[in-house]
Scaffold this motif. Structure first.
Motif, PDB file in Angstrom:
ATOM      1  N   LEU A   1       3.229  -7.194   2.117  1.00  0.00           N
ATOM      2  CA  LEU A   1       2.289  -6.332   1.151  1.00  0.00           C
ATOM      3  C   LEU A   1       2.447  -4.860   1.291  1.00  0.00           C
ATOM      4  CD1 LEU A   1       0.573  -6.848  -1.095  1.00  0.00           C
ATOM      5  CD2 LEU A   1      -1.435  -6.646   0.514  1.00  0.00           C
ATOM      6  N   ILE A   2       2.089  -4.337   2.441  1.00  0.00           N
ATOM      7  CA  ILE A   2       2.217  -2.952   2.642  1.00  0.00           C
ATOM      8  C   ILE A   2       2.318  -2.685   4.486  1.00  0.00           C
ATOM      9  CG2 ILE A   2      -0.072  -2.645   2.560  1.00  0.00           C
ATOM     10  CD1 ILE A   2       0.074   0.207   1.382  1.00  0.00           C
TER      11      ILE A   2
ATOM     12  N   PRO B   1      -6.097   1.010   2.655  1.00  0.00           N
ATOM     13  CA  PRO B   1      -5.171   1.109   1.867  1.00  0.00           C
ATOM     14  C   PRO B   1      -4.420  -0.411   1.562  1.00  0.00           C
ATOM     15  CG  PRO B   1      -5.059   2.697   3.649  1.00  0.00           C
ATOM     16  CD  PRO B   1      -6.210   1.727   3.753  1.00  0.00           C
ATOM     17  N   ILE B   2      -4.790  -1.107   2.522  1.00  0.00           N
ATOM     18  CA  ILE B   2      -4.519  -2.624   2.464  1.00  0.00           C
ATOM     19  C   ILE B   2      -4.710  -3.225   1.236  1.00  0.00           C
ATOM     20  CG2 ILE B   2      -4.075  -4.662   3.515  1.00  0.00           C
ATOM     21  CD1 ILE B   2      -3.606  -3.133   6.205  1.00  0.00           C
TER      22      ILE B   2
ATOM     23  N   THR C   1      -3.845  -2.023  -1.967  1.00  0.00           N
ATOM     24  CA  THR C   1      -2.627  -2.382  -2.594  1.00  0.00           C
ATOM     25  C   THR C   1      -3.036  -3.605  -3.478  1.00  0.00           C
ATOM     26  OG1 THR C   1      -1.319  -1.378  -0.841  1.00  0.00           O
ATOM     27  CG2 THR C   1      -0.373  -3.266  -2.022  1.00  0.00           C
TER      28      THR C   1
ATOM     29  N   LEU D   1      -2.976  -3.409  -7.182  1.00  0.00           N
ATOM     30  CA  LEU D   1      -1.901  -2.898  -8.027  1.00  0.00           C
ATOM     31  C   LEU D   1      -1.187  -3.877  -8.899  1.00  0.00           C
ATOM     32  CD1 LEU D   1      -0.124  -0.595  -5.107  1.00  0.00           C
ATOM     33  CD2 LEU D   1      -1.704   0.057  -7.311  1.00  0.00           C
TER      34      LEU D   1
END
Length: 109
Positions: free
Chosen positions: A21-22, A74-75, A78, A81
């Motif tokens: 994912l990120i 941040p995870i 994401t 999005l």
């Protein structure tokens, strides 16, 4: 693998498939670490919180980011999005090709 172990310990499920994912560099720690967020796409078992009594289930747009540890934000963000983004030239005049959204979706899909 760490994801499978954590999901087994914290939710009582066995991860069958996941996707990257990120990756988030986290400089607050020494030595610096990288958090690898993954999206679990298949699992067996019924997810039941076993370690965190305040765990809950949310749609991505309703995740309480402010209540999360800073490294997790941040995870989680994401997940809000779109799954697919089209990248086009800055100036469409720079290309001779007409962008057909349906053709692009068929190529990735």
């Amino acid at each position: 693998d760490a994801l499978a172990r954590e999901m087994s310990e914290e939710l009582g499920i066995d991860v069958l498939a996941s996707a990257a994912l990120i990756t988030v560099p986290w400089p607050a720690e020494r030595p610096r670490i990288r958090l690898h967020g993954r999206l679990v796409t298949r699992w067996s078992g019924e997810p039941v919180p076993t370690e965190h009594v305040d765990a809950g289930w949310w749609q991505p747009q309703h995740l309480p980011l402010a209540d999360m540890p800073p490294a997790d934000r941040p995870i989680a963000a994401t997940l809000r999005l779109p799954r697919l983004l089209a990248i086009t030239p800055v100036d469409p005049a720079e290309t001779d090709e007409t962008v057909d959204p349906q053709r692009l979706l068929a190529q990735v899909g």
